[in-house]
Design a protein around this motif. Structure first.
Motif, PDB file in Angstrom:
ATOM      1  N   GLU A 145       0.849  -1.191   0.000  1.00  0.00           N
ATOM      2  CA  GLU A 145       0.000   0.000   0.000  1.00  0.00           C
ATOM      3  C   GLU A 145       0.889   1.248   0.000  1.00  0.00           C
ATOM      4  N   LYS A 168       1.732   5.447   0.107  1.00  0.00           N
ATOM      5  CA  LYS A 168       1.288   6.588   0.933  1.00  0.00           C
ATOM      6  C   LYS A 168       0.028   7.203   0.302  1.00  0.00           C
ATOM      7  N   ASP A 221      -2.260   5.598  -1.457  1.00  0.00           N
ATOM      8  CA  ASP A 221      -3.385   4.711  -1.104  1.00  0.00           C
ATOM      9  C   ASP A 221      -3.862   4.997   0.317  1.00  0.00           C
ATOM     10  N   GLN A 222      -2.901   5.125   1.222  1.00  0.00           N
ATOM     11  CA  GLN A 222      -3.244   5.341   2.643  1.00  0.00           C
ATOM     12  C   GLN A 222      -4.030   6.633   2.829  1.00  0.00           C
ATOM     13  N   LYS A 236      -5.820   8.230   0.563  1.00  0.00           N
ATOM     14  CA  LYS A 236      -7.160   8.093  -0.031  1.00  0.00           C
ATOM     15  C   LYS A 236      -8.076   7.297   0.888  1.00  0.00           C
ATOM     16  N   LYS A 237      -7.513   6.260   1.496  1.00  0.00           N
ATOM     17  CA  LYS A 237      -8.283   5.423   2.406  1.00  0.00           C
ATOM     18  C   LYS A 237      -8.714   6.234   3.629  1.00  0.00           C
ATOM     19  N   ALA A 238      -7.786   7.046   4.161  1.00  0.00           N
ATOM     20  CA  ALA A 238      -8.092   7.851   5.351  1.00  0.00           C
ATOM     21  C   ALA A 238      -9.089   8.968   5.024  1.00  0.00           C
ATOM     22  N   GLY A 239      -9.128   9.347   3.738  1.00  0.00           N
ATOM     23  CA  GLY A 239     -10.072  10.395   3.328  1.00  0.00           C
ATOM     24  C   GLY A 239      -9.640  11.791   3.723  1.00  0.00           C
ATOM     25  N   VAL A 276      -9.855  14.054  -1.125  1.00  0.00           N
ATOM     26  CA  VAL A 276      -9.831  13.958   0.350  1.00  0.00           C
ATOM     27  C   VAL A 276     -10.012  15.340   0.974  1.00  0.00           C
TER      28      VAL A 276
END
Ligand code: ARG
Length: 284
Positions: free
Chosen positions: A47, A49, A51-52, A54-57, A99
């Motif tokens: 994964e 940074k 991706d992280q 985007k995942k965290a929003g 985000v």
């Protein structure tokens, strides 16, 4: 009989093959020491940074909001807000990543440590991508370039025509900023006074605690519009290093690429010029 035995044999064979298969499938969890195979090759892509985030929003930006028109505090609808053209760029970056943006305001000389500690995801603060800084962080492309100026009290303007006139004088610059370096290198006979905040430096100059300041031109103009007792001199400084770029922790090339794409777009459609003009309007 013979037929049965053969069947059992077949079954045992099959079971063995299956278990062999099973153990093989489980193998990547344990890096194989015997074959020297690189286990990483067999694993799914790590994964990033990007991706992280985007995942965290959300993405967290660090800035030193003492730097109009780049970033500064302003009361908007009776509420203190951080505004400026860097902030508009940061908002556009967050928007393109899909985000929300969270801002952290701190002293300029603490920004790269905050990046390193993971307290912020990127830094936008009129920061110049110097060779020295590039050893510890990555930078996007330069999105804006300014020149360096020397600011003095209005009544002293005629005293300062070249760096030689600053000999023996106290010259202020922001701590950890390239301007500190400029004083050290280009004014070796002046006394450097480095402070964390530009606003404090301006006060020192007004109160005659220092005789001059080295400040980037847009910032000098912004402060001067509110301080008629200060002026920009004709002193010329060498300013090879004066562009601004975004700083990111090393090891996130996808995030750097994504940000460069947004910067390309904002430069091509002249949004940055528009942000600068709007920020200058907000300075008053
Ligand atoms: N461009 C200079 C540097 O990179 C000064 C930037 C100061 N920025 C600020 N927000 N106070 O060192």
């Amino acid at each position: 009989m013979f037929k049965n035995k053969a069947l059992i044999g077949l079954f045992v064979c099959f079971a063995l093959v299956m278990s062999a298969c099973g153990s093989k499938a489980a193998a990547p969890a344990e890096p194989s020491k015997t074959t020297g195979d690189k286990p990483a090759a067999a694993q799914p892509a790590k994964e990033t940074k990007l991706d992280q985030i985007k995942k965290a929003g959300k993405i967290v930006v660090g800035t030193s909001a003492d730097y109009p028109p780049y970033e500064f505090h302003k009361e908007v609808n009776k509420k203190d807000e951080i505004v400026g053209f860097d902030i508009e760029i940061a908002k556009a970056l967050a928007k393109d990543l899909g985000v929300t943006l969270e801002m952290k305001d701190m002293k300029f000389d603490g920004l790269l440590a905050a990046l390193d500690a993971g307290n912020v995801d990127f830094v936008i603060s009129g920061m110049t991508p110097t060779e020295e800084r590039k050893k510890s962080v990555d930078f996007t492309k330069i999105y804006y370039t300014a020149v360096q100026t020397v600011v003095v009290r209005a009544e002293d303007k005629d005293k300062y025509k070249s760096v030689d006139d600053l000999k023996g004088k106290k010259v202020g610059a922001q701590k950890g900023a390239t301007q500190e370096q400029i004083v050290k290198e280009q004014m070796p006979n002046s006394e450097l006074k480095a402070l964390g905040k530009i606003s404090d430096l301006m006060l020192e100059l007004k109160n005659k605690k220092v005789d001059a300041l080295v400040v980037e031109q847009p910032v000098a103009s912004a402060y001067l519009s509110k301080n008629k007792d200060l002026v920009i001199t004709d002193v010329k400084l060498k300013t090879e290093d004066s562009g601004s770029a975004i700083a990111l922790k090393k090891g996130a090339p996808e995030l750097v690429d994504a940000m460069n794409k947004t910067l390309d777009k904002l430069m091509a459609d002249k949004s940055i010029e528009k942000f600068v003009a709007e920020a200058n309007d907000q300075v008053e």
